[in-house]
Design a protein around this motif. Structure first.
Motif, PDB file in Angstrom:
ATOM      1  N   ARG A   1      -0.439  80.529   4.050  1.00 21.98           N
ATOM      2  CA  ARG A   1       0.023  81.039   5.350  1.00 21.98           C
ATOM      3  C   ARG A   1      -0.881  80.568   6.490  1.00 21.98           C
ATOM      4  NH1 ARG A   1       0.488  85.868   2.204  1.00 21.98           N
ATOM      5  NH2 ARG A   1       2.677  86.256   1.660  1.00 21.98           N
TER       6      ARG A   1
ATOM      7  N   VAL B   1       2.017  74.552  12.622  1.00 26.44           N
ATOM      8  CA  VAL B   1       2.964  74.823  13.708  1.00 26.44           C
ATOM      9  C   VAL B   1       2.236  74.836  15.050  1.00 26.44           C
ATOM     10  CG1 VAL B   1       4.582  76.504  14.651  1.00 26.44           C
ATOM     11  CG2 VAL B   1       4.525  76.082  12.184  1.00 26.44           C
TER      12      VAL B   1
ATOM     13  N   LEU C   1       5.090  78.092   4.935  1.00 28.24           N
ATOM     14  CA  LEU C   1       5.158  79.527   5.194  1.00 28.24           C
ATOM     15  C   LEU C   1       6.237  80.182   4.321  1.00 28.24           C
ATOM     16  CD1 LEU C   1       4.771  79.608   9.087  1.00 28.24           C
ATOM     17  CD2 LEU C   1       3.149  80.481   7.392  1.00 28.24           C
TER      18      LEU C   1
ATOM     19  N   ALA D   1       5.821  70.536  12.649  1.00 34.07           N
ATOM     20  CA  ALA D   1       6.117  71.968  12.629  1.00 34.07           C
ATOM     21  C   ALA D   1       6.959  72.347  11.414  1.00 34.07           C
ATOM     22  CB  ALA D   1       6.839  72.359  13.920  1.00 34.07           C
ATOM     23  N   VAL D   2       7.898  71.489  11.015  1.00 32.47           N
ATOM     24  CA  VAL D   2       8.717  71.746   9.832  1.00 32.47           C
ATOM     25  C   VAL D   2       7.842  71.806   8.578  1.00 32.47           C
ATOM     26  CG1 VAL D   2      10.488  70.738   8.323  1.00 32.47           C
ATOM     27  CG2 VAL D   2      10.862  70.843  10.795  1.00 32.47           C
TER      28      VAL D   2
ATOM     29  N   GLY E   1      -0.194  76.941   7.151  1.00 32.32           N
ATOM     30  CA  GLY E   1       1.154  76.781   7.684  1.00 32.32           C
ATOM     31  C   GLY E   1       1.220  77.126   9.162  1.00 32.32           C
TER      32      GLY E   1
ATOM     33  N   LEU F   1       6.382  75.249   8.560  1.00 34.71           N
ATOM     34  CA  LEU F   1       7.388  76.268   8.267  1.00 34.71           C
ATOM     35  C   LEU F   1       7.771  76.261   6.787  1.00 34.71           C
ATOM     36  CD1 LEU F   1       9.668  75.833  11.421  1.00 34.71           C
ATOM     37  CD2 LEU F   1       8.188  77.792  10.880  1.00 34.71           C
TER      38      LEU F   1
END
Length: 422
Positions: free
Chosen positions: A387, A394, A309, A302-303, A390, A306
């Protein structure tokens, strides 16, 4: 039951000082990886300036990744049934041939020849790249394996710091031919270091015949009966499904920030710095607990999403570098936890096939991701393509963590959190 997650808190100095074979393997990986990134910076710049197309530049990642998938049924049995040391040496020396071809392609200004030489180099890389991770449990003590894998996993990232950072500077100062010559020399020295390793890289008594069908069947049987290994493979696939956005990094430097080749090298430098820190962050957060390995790995994925993003909203080189570094802290942690888990969950006789499958799966999914990124970037723009992937990273991390929670409940010892149930 067996130990599944050890905190990489061992004595790093003692590991390097007391284990000459690990030093040689580590040095060989550093040299070959660093040379690769010297070449990749030059390739990115060459293809972009000769085509002016973000799609063609992103396509480099696909060309570099797909051979591993195509050769998967052969590479795994090779890594388990043949002399891993000789195999690595042959691949290192063979890699110098397509590097020489790139010199000719750059001189002629031929993008197709450049891609062909990169594909040939990728074949050698597909065979040689898994060997260090496959052989590592045979070179270090069990208590040092987590630390050793953290260091070995950091090689890819550290090579970005040195190879991509310096590669951009060397390319800007002395031209692309210099970067290719350095890369060729790195493979020769790597082969010499591997040749000096004294311990066997495999516990197999002797080279055996290739049995591709039977070997592959044995691999599938193992994966069907080992849920932890299967889950880690799905994690690896998710990471690489979104990894195509990394191919857009030089385009931020060249197209959005307008900082040229040196800026592209700086973006790769930030990527590498983040990914060097990632494996150590992953080891620290798991702190010897196998039960924490899976949720920490999901959070790391997830990082990654992020970070990219944030990159999509960056308007300067400094902000872009910070976002790339954050994203690749996640990449480094996720990769280390997945590979070290697979090493520990797999016996030596199968480890080559399992890790080769992991790397091949990564290459295939990463190649497909990059093939999708190329037209996506050309259609919706670099920022929107970033985006989309990204958000995908997540979402995948959340979905995977839900499935992994069931494995934590049924396949980890409740009393001893540092072990898997077999």
């Amino acid at each position: 039951m067996f130990s599944a997650c050890q905190q990489p808190s061992g004595n790093l100095v003692a590991l390097f000082r007391g284990n000459a074979d690990f030093r040689r393997l580590f040095g060989a990986c550093v040299l070959s990886r660093t040379g690769d990134w010297f070449t990749y910076v030059a390739l990115s710049s060459f293809v972009y300036h000769h085509t002016g197309s973000p799609g063609w530049t992103a396509l480099l990642f696909a060309v570099d990744s797909l051979p591993g998938m195509m050769l998967f049924p052969l590479i795994g049995p090779l890594a388990d049934g043949f002399d891993r040391q000789r195999l690595r040496i042959a691949c290192d020396l063979g890699s110098a041939i397509p590097i020489a071809g790139l010199l000719i392609a750059f001189h002629l200004g031929s993008v197709p020849l450049t891609l062909g030489c990169l594909a040939a180099r990728s074949v050698f890389a597909a065979v040689s790249a898994p060997i260090p991770e496959v052989a590592l449990p045979n070179l270090v003590a069990s208590g040092e394996l987590s630390l050793a894998q953290t260091m070995l996993g950091s090689v890819y990232s550290a090579s970005l710091v040195v190879g991509a950072g310096l590669g951009g500077v060397v390319s800007a100062a002395w031209g692309t031919s210099a970067t290719l010559l350095i890369d060729g020399a790195s493979f020769v020295v790597s082969a010499l270091l591997v040749a000096r390793i004294k311990r066997p890289l495999s516990s197999a008594a002797a080279t055996r015949r290739l049995r591709i069908g039977a070997d592959t069947t044995e691999l599938w049987r193992f994966l069907r009966t080992t849920p932890v290994a299967t889950a880690l493979l799905w994690l690896t696939a998710g990471l690489r499904l979104c990894y195509g956005m990394v191919a857009l990094l030089p385009l931020y430097a060249l197209d959005r920030f307008h900082v040229g080749d040196a800026g592209a090298g700086a973006m790769y430098l930030a990527q590498g710095l983040g990914a060097v820190l990632g494996p150590f962050a992953g080891g620290w957060l798991t702190a010897g607990s196998a039960r924490r390995r899976l949720p920490v790995a999901a959070a790391a994925l997830a990082v990654f999403g992020l970070g990219y993003l944030l990159l999509a909203h960056a308007s300067s080189l400094g902000a872009g570098m910070a976002a790339a570094a954050l994203g690749h802290i996640g990449v480094g942690a996720c990769s280390m936890l997945a590979i070290n888990g697979l090493q520990l969950a797999t016996p030596d006789a199968l480890r080559g096939r399992v890790l080769v499958f992991a790397f091949s799966l990564s290459s295939a999914v990463q190649g497909a991701s990059t093939l999708a990124v190329a037209p996506m970037a050309a259609t919706v723009g670099v920022a929107d393509a970033t985006r989309i992937l990204g958000i995908l990273a997540v979402a995948y991390a959340i979905t995977w963590s839900i499935g992994a929670a069931r494995i934590r409940a049924t396949h980890f010892d409740a009393d001893r959190e540092d072990t898997f149930k077999t």
